[in-house]
Design a protein around this motif. Structure first.
Motif, mmCIF file in Angstrom:
data_model
loop_
_atom_site.group_PDB
_atom_site.id
_atom_site.type_symbol
_atom_site.label_atom_id
_atom_site.label_comp_id
_atom_site.label_asym_id
_atom_site.label_seq_id
_atom_site.Cartn_x
_atom_site.Cartn_y
_atom_site.Cartn_z
ATOM 1 N N UNK A 129 0.830 -1.189 0.000
ATOM 2 C CA UNK A 129 0.000 0.000 0.000
ATOM 3 C C UNK A 129 0.861 1.232 0.000
ATOM 4 N N UNK A 130 0.537 2.135 -0.877
ATOM 5 C CA UNK A 130 1.292 3.388 -0.926
ATOM 6 C C UNK A 130 0.719 4.378 0.058
ATOM 7 N N UNK A 131 0.774 5.640 -0.313
ATOM 8 C CA UNK A 131 0.327 6.692 0.594
ATOM 9 C C UNK A 131 -1.176 6.569 0.755
ATOM 10 N N UNK A 132 -1.639 6.608 1.974
ATOM 11 C CA UNK A 132 -3.080 6.480 2.250
ATOM 12 C C UNK A 132 -3.435 7.626 3.160
ATOM 13 N N UNK A 133 -4.536 8.312 2.901
ATOM 14 C CA UNK A 133 -4.829 9.471 3.759
ATOM 15 C C UNK A 133 -4.999 9.023 5.206
ATOM 16 N N UNK A 134 -4.061 9.421 6.056
ATOM 17 C CA UNK A 134 -4.168 8.975 7.448
ATOM 18 C C UNK A 134 -5.115 9.911 8.160
ATOM 19 N N UNK A 149 -13.421 -6.362 -0.457
ATOM 20 C CA UNK A 149 -12.520 -7.048 -1.385
ATOM 21 C C UNK A 149 -11.129 -6.420 -1.289
ATOM 22 N N UNK A 150 -10.110 -7.138 -1.790
ATOM 23 C CA UNK A 150 -8.722 -6.684 -1.634
ATOM 24 C C UNK A 150 -8.121 -6.215 -2.951
ATOM 25 N N UNK A 208 -7.154 -1.534 -0.042
ATOM 26 C CA UNK A 208 -5.832 -2.156 -0.150
ATOM 27 C C UNK A 208 -5.741 -3.405 0.723
ATOM 28 N N UNK A 209 -5.208 -4.490 0.165
ATOM 29 C CA UNK A 209 -5.108 -5.731 0.933
ATOM 30 C C UNK A 209 -3.853 -6.516 0.644
ATOM 31 N N UNK A 266 8.873 -14.535 11.734
ATOM 32 C CA UNK A 266 9.000 -15.023 13.114
ATOM 33 C C UNK A 266 9.969 -14.116 13.870
ATOM 34 N N UNK A 267 9.527 -13.623 15.036
ATOM 35 C CA UNK A 267 10.390 -12.790 15.885
ATOM 36 C C UNK A 267 10.484 -11.344 15.463
ATOM 37 N N UNK A 268 9.794 -10.946 14.379
ATOM 38 C CA UNK A 268 9.900 -9.571 13.886
ATOM 39 C C UNK A 268 8.812 -8.687 14.488
ATOM 40 N N UNK A 269 9.011 -7.372 14.376
ATOM 41 C CA UNK A 269 8.031 -6.407 14.887
ATOM 42 C C UNK A 269 7.063 -5.916 13.831
ATOM 43 N N UNK A 270 7.396 -6.167 12.543
ATOM 44 C CA UNK A 270 6.516 -5.756 11.451
ATOM 45 C C UNK A 270 6.436 -6.897 10.449
ATOM 46 N N UNK A 271 5.371 -6.894 9.636
ATOM 47 C CA UNK A 271 5.257 -7.895 8.576
ATOM 48 C C UNK A 271 4.555 -7.276 7.388
ATOM 49 N N UNK A 272 4.875 -7.841 6.227
ATOM 50 C CA UNK A 272 4.328 -7.388 4.950
ATOM 51 C C UNK A 272 3.472 -8.543 4.444
ATOM 52 N N UNK A 273 2.148 -8.494 4.684
ATOM 53 C CA UNK A 273 1.321 -9.654 4.326
ATOM 54 C C UNK A 273 0.075 -9.240 3.558
ATOM 55 N N UNK A 274 -0.631 -10.242 3.015
ATOM 56 C CA UNK A 274 -1.724 -10.008 2.078
ATOM 57 C C UNK A 274 -2.971 -10.784 2.471
ATOM 58 N N UNK A 275 -4.113 -10.286 2.015
ATOM 59 C CA UNK A 275 -5.378 -10.991 2.198
ATOM 60 C C UNK A 275 -6.521 -10.005 2.323
ATOM 61 N N UNK A 276 -7.746 -10.486 2.135
ATOM 62 C CA UNK A 276 -8.889 -9.605 2.409
ATOM 63 C C UNK A 276 -8.915 -9.281 3.908
ATOM 64 N N UNK A 277 -8.210 -10.080 4.720
ATOM 65 C CA UNK A 277 -7.975 -9.773 6.144
ATOM 66 C C UNK A 277 -7.373 -8.399 6.343
#
Length: 821
Positions: free
Chosen positions: A145-150, A368-369, A573-574, A592-603
Motif C-alpha cells: 500500500x502506498x500513501x493512504x490518507x491517514x 474485497x482486496x 488495499x489488501x 517469526x520474531x519480527x516487529x513488522x510484517x508485509x502480508x496479504x489478504x482480504x484480512x
C-alpha cells in the motif's frame, strides 16, 4: 416476582427430568431459545422492564434494567440444562444474552437431539470452524500500500471512536499501540469492556489507546484444540494477525517500519486516534470456533464498540442453516447492526473464482482486496553480461564488484545430508562454511517453501551464518498462476521467480563450473552481483483487484443460488500491507520474531474500511451503519490512477497472471476514497426493519426460519429483495421489465441532482425523475426501470450516476441478468 423463571411457560406445569444415556462423543452446539435477547426485549416478563432500543441506537448496558434482565436470561439457560440433563454430563460454555438469546454447550449428539425437541428451544446448530483470511503461501502476490490518507489530514482522526477487533489478540507493547509520545487518552464513559491481566506479568493489556482486551476460548478448550503455551490464555497475540489488523485500522501515526537495519517507511493506521478493543477468538494453529467468535461479537456489542472489524470467515457452510443470511454468524451481526454497530468483514480469499464470498448479508460491509501501486523489484547481474529480473527486498552487493556463485549442492559437508533436501538452504550445519564464505550462495526454491516448512528468512540466516555475501533462490518449476511475495532480508538476496531466467542462471553456472569425473567441483568460476531491491517502483495501473480476492455473484443459500444483492461492497488495499506484528507470532515463518510484517489478504482490506468508517463516524456521530456504508460506497472509484477502468488479476494457463477489466462482482461499488466518503452529498439509509423486509421477500426463505432468528413476524411491503435501500441494484433473474425504487437523504446543503444511467446493451435502463432538488436533511425517492432487450446468459453491468449542482457525485452499480421467464 414469579419464582418459576420459565424457559417457556409450560416448564412450570411439567418438570420433566430426562435421565440421559450419553453415547456419542461430546461436541459443541450453539442453541437459541424462545424469549427476546436484551437488544429486542420490549417487556412482558414479570418484574423485568423493557431493554429494547429503536434501530441503530446503543443500549445503556450499565443500567440495572439491562443487567437484571441479563441475569434472568443466564438463569433461564442454566435451568433448561439443569432440568434436562444430570449435573456433570454437560458443560455450558457461554450464555448469549445481548444479540441472541441462547448458549453454547458441550454435549453428546444424543443430548443435542433431546434439546432440539425440548419446549422453548428454537434451534440447535453444531459448532463449526472459522479461519483467518490472510494469504500465506508465495502463490499470491499483492503490492504494498502506498500513501493512504491517514485520518483525512486531521490530528484528531477517529478520536474516541471504539473499534472492536475479533481476531487473534494483540501485542500490547508495540510502538503502533504505545501512548508514550501521544497526547493522553481520556476515559470513554460509554465503553464498559474489561481488561484482562497478563497471567505472566500480572499487568493488564490496556493503556488508554487499547481500551479493552478479553479472550474467548471455551469452545476451543472443549474441543481439545487449545494449547496455552502457544495460544496464550490471555489477549496476547500468539499469531501476528490480530496485531496487524488492529494497526492497519487504528495504529499510531508515523511509526517507523524498521527491519534488518533498513527503514521501509512509516506506518499509520487509518484512524490513528481511534481506540482499540480486543476480543481474541482466533488462534494460530487451528483458527477458531463459531461459538467463541459469536461470544466475542456478543460481548463487543454489549461493551459499546462503535465499529467491528472481522478478518474471519467460516471454513464451510453450517450444517443446518440453508440461508446464507441466517447462518448464526450473520444473524448475530444483524443484531449488532440493530445496536448501531458498523461491521466490516473480509470478503474471503477464494478468488479469482466466482461465488467464493464468505460474507453475504446486506447489513455487513464486505471488503474485497486490491493491490496498490508499489512493486518491489530487483535484478541479478551475471558474469556473462546477462541481467536477470527477480524479487528481493534487500540491499545490494558492493557496487562494481562481482562475487563467485556457489550452489548449495556443491558445498555439502558430506553426501549423507542429501536427505535434508540441502538445496533449499534451511540448514547451515550441512554446508561447508569455507567454500561459502565471501561468495553468493545459490539455493533452489522447493515445494517446502510453498507448504511453509522452508522460508526465505531462513535462507538469509543460513547465508549469514556461513559468511556469504548474499544468496540467490532459483525457481526451477512452478504451476501456472503462482505468485511470490517479496520478503525483507538483511543481506543481499534475490528470488528468480521466472523459470526461464532460472534456467539461464543454472546453464551459466554449469558451463562456468569445472568438475572431476565424479561430479565434484574443481573450481567455481561463475560470478554475479545483486542489485538494490529496497526502493519501490510506483505504477499507475493501481489499484487492481487481487487474484485471491473473493468474487461475486453473491448467493442466497448454500445451494449457491444467486442473490438479489451485490457483494462484495467495496475494494480496499489488501496486498503486501506493512503493519505491526507480534514477535510471538508464527503465523508467517518469514516474520517469526519480527516487529513488522508485509502480508496479504482480504484480512488486511477489512481493517482499512473499519478505520475509514471510524473517520466518517467521528465526523457524523449520529449516522447509522447503513449511512456510513453508503458514504463509502457511493464515493468510491471504478478507475485506476491512470484514469482507466479498474483491472482484476485472473489466473492464466500460460502467463503468471493476466489482467481483465474488472466488474462489480470483483470490486462492488469500487475502490474506497476516504476523503470523498466524509462528504458524500446523499446517503441511502436503511435499518433493521428494512433488512427484515429483505429477508421476508427473498424467495426460498421460510418465514418460520426468519422468525426463529429475528423473533419478528414477516412484513412483505418491500415487494422484492432488490427494493432494499442499498447503494447498489441487483436483479439476478430479470424477466421483461422491473422497476426498482431507492430513497436518498441529503446530508449536505440544498442541491439539485441530475440522474444519468448507463447499462450494457442487453438491458435497457431508465431513471425517473431525471432530476430532483433536495433541501438539507430531506429525503426523496427515485425509480430505476430495467428491461430485458436480449438474453445473453450473462450478467450485464451498468450504473446510476447522480451529479449534484454543488459538485457531489453519487454513483451506484447496477447488475442484472435477463431471462425469458
Amino acid at each position: 416476582m414469579n419464582m418459576c423463571i420459565s424457559v417457556s411457560e409450560n416448564w412450570c406445569a411439567v418438570l420433566v427430568l430426562f435421565s440421559v444415556l450419553i453415547i456419542g462423543k461430546a461436541e459443541i452446539f450453539i442453541v437459541t431459545i424462545e424469549g427476546e435477547p436484551i437488544i429486542s426485549y420490549r417487556g412482558g416478563v414479570d418484574g423485568f422492564e423493557a431493554t429494547a432500543v429503536e434501530s441503530d441506537e446503543n443500549i445503556d448496558t450499565t443500567s440495572e434494567i439491562v443487567t437484571s434482565y441479563a441475569r434472568h436470561l443466564d438463569l433461564k439457560h442454566d435451568m433448561l440444562l439443569g432440568m434436562l440433563f444430570e449435573q456433570g454430563t454437560y458443560k455450558k460454555l457461554y450464555s448469549y444474552r445481548h444479540l441472541i438469546n441462547g448458549f453454547a454447550v458441550h454435549i453428546s449428539p444424543e443430548q443435542a437431539e433431546i434439546l432440539r425437541r425440548a419446549p422453548g428451544v428454537k434451534s440447535v446448530e453444531k459448532d463449526w470452524k472459522v479461519r483467518k483470511l490472510t494469504i500465506h503461501t508465495p502463490q499470491f502476490l499483492g503490492l504494498p500500500t502506498g500513501v493512504w490518507p491517514t485520518g483525512g489530514g486531521f490530528d484528531r482522526a477517529g478520536e474516541d471512536i471504539i473499534i472492536g477487533f475479533v481476531d487473534s489478540g494483540i501485542f500490547p507493547h508495540h510502538p503502533s499501540f504505545a501512548t508514550r509520545n501521544t497526547e493522553p487518552y481520556g476515559p470513554v464513559p460509554k465503553y464498559r469492556g474489561k481488561c484482562e491481566l497478563d497471567p505472566d506479568t500480572k499487568k493488564d493489556f490496556c493503556n488508554g489507546k487499547i481500551i479493552g482486551a478479553q479472550h474467548f476460548a471455551q469452545a476451543a478448550i472443549a474441543a481439545g484444540q487449545f494449547n496455552p503455551s502457544v495460544d496464550f490464555a490471555s489477549p496476547m497475540d500468539g499469531d501476528g494477525h490480530g496485531s496487524h489488523t488492529a494497526a492497519i485500522a487504528a495504529g499510531n501515526n508515523g511509526v517507523p517500519v524498521r527491519m534488518h537495519g533498513h527503514e521501509f517507511g512509516r506506518a499509520s493506521g487509518m484512524a490513528p486516534r481511534a481506540r482499540i478493543a480486543v476480543y481474541k477468538a482466533l488462534y494460530r494453529n487451528f483458527g477458531g470456533f463459531v461459538a467463541d467468535v459469536v461470544a466475542a461479537i456478543d460481548q463487543a456489542v454489549y461493551d459499546g464498540v462503535d465499529i467491528l472489524s472481522l478478518s474471519v470467515g467460516p471454513n464451510s457452510p453450517p450444517a443446518n442453516t440453508k440461508t446464507t443470511f441466517l447462518n448464526p454468524f450473520d444473524a448475530t451481526l444483524l443484531s449488532a447492526v440493530k445496536a448501531g454497530v458498523f461491521v466490516a468483514q473480509a470478503a474471503g480469499n477464494g478468488g479469482p473464482f466466482p461465488k467464493t464470498l464468505v460474507s453475504y448479508s446486506p447489513w455487513i460491509t464486505s471488503v474485497a482486496a486490491a493491490i496498490d501501486d508499489r512493486r518491489y523489484k530487483n535484478h541479478l547481474n551475471l558474469g556473462n553480461g546477462k541481467v536477470l529480473a527477480g524479487i528481493g527486498l534487500s540491499p545490494a552487493t558492493h557496487s562494481n564488484q562481482s562475487y563467485t556463485l556457489v550452489a548449495a549442492n556443491d558445498v555439502l559437508l558430506d553426501s549423507s545430508v542429501m536427505k535434508y533436501s540441502p538445496s533449499d538452504c534451511q540448514r547451515p550445519e550441512v554446508l561447508n562454511k569455507n567454500l561459502v564464505q565471501g561468495n553468493i550462495l545459490l539455493c533452489g526454491y522447493s515445494f517446502n517453501f510453498v507448504v511453509g516448512t522452508a522460508s526465505i528468512k531462513k535462507v538469509s540466516e543460513t547465508a549469514k551464518i556461513l559468511g556469504a555475501i548474499g544468496f540467490v533462490l532459483a525457481v526451477e518449476n512452478v504451476s501456472p498462476g503462482t505468485k511470490f511475495d517479496p520478503v525483507p532480508v538483511g543481506i543481499p538476496g534475490i528470488l528468480i521467480s521466472d523459470v526461464d531466467k532460472s534456467m539461464d542462471l543454472i546453464d551459466y553456472y554449469n558451463i562456468s563450473t569445472s568438475r572431476d569425473w565424479t561430479g565434484r567441483v574443481r573450481s567455481f568460476k561463475a560470478t554475479g552481483s545483486i542489485g538494490d531491491g529496497l526502493m519501490p517502483i510506483l505504477h499507475k495501473s493501481a489499484p487492481q483487484v487481487a487474484l485471491y480476492s473473493a468474487r461475486g455473484p453473491n448467493i442466497k443459500d448454500f445451494s449457491f443460488q444467486d442473490a438479489d444483492l451485490l457483494k462484495p461492497d467495496i475494494l480496499a488495499p489488501g496486498s503486501l500491507i506493512w503493519a505491526a506484528w507480534s514477535p510471538n507470532g508464527t503465523d508467517e515463518p518469514n516474520y517469526a520474531g519480527e516487529g513488522f510484517a508485509l502480508i496479504s489478504g482480504t484480512s488486511m482490506a477489512a481493517p482499512h474500511i473499519a478505520g475509514i468508517a471510524a473517520l466518517v463516524k467521528r465526523k457524523h456521530p449520529h449516522w447509522s451503519p447503513a449511512a456510513i456504508k453508503s458514504a463509502l460506497m457511493t464515493t468510491s472509484t471504478t478507475l485506476d490512477r491512470a484514469g482507466r477502468p479498474l483491472q482484476a488479476q485472473q489466473s492464466s494457463e500460460t502467463e503468471a497472471t493476466k489482467f481483465v477489466t474488472a466488474t462489480p462482482f470483483d470490486y462492488g461499488s469500487g475502490h474506497v476514497n476516504p476523503r470523498a466518503a466524509l462528504d458524500p452529498g446523499l446517503i441511502f439509509d436503511a435499518g433493521y426493519g428494512d433488512y427484515l423486509g429483505f429477508l421476508c421477500t427473498t424467495p426460498g426463505i421460510d418465514a418460520h426460519e426468519i422468525k426463529k432468528y429475528t423473533s419478528s413476524p414477516c412484513n412483505y411491503t418491500m415487494g422484492h429483495p432488490w427494493n432494499l435501500n442499498t447503494p447498489s441494484i441487483t436483479i439476478s433473474h430479470l424477466v421483461g421489465t422491473q422497476t426498482v425504487t431507492r430513497r436518498v437523504t441529503n446530508v449536505a446543503e440544498e442541491e439539485t441532482y441530475v440522474i444519468r444511467t448507463r447499462m450494457a446493451p442487453a438491458i435497457a435502463i431508465e431513471a425517473s425523475p431525471p432530476a430532483m432538488t433536495l433541501l438539507p436533511g430531506a429525503s426523496r425517492k427515485f425509480s430505476v426501470t430495467l428491461t430485458v432487450r436480449s438474453m445473453t446468459g450473462k450478467y450485464s453491468f451498468g450504473e446510476v450516476l447522480m451529479q449534484g449542482s454543488r459538485g457531489h457525485k453519487v454513483r451506484i452499480p447496477v447488475v442484472a441478468m435477463g431471462y425469458k421467464r
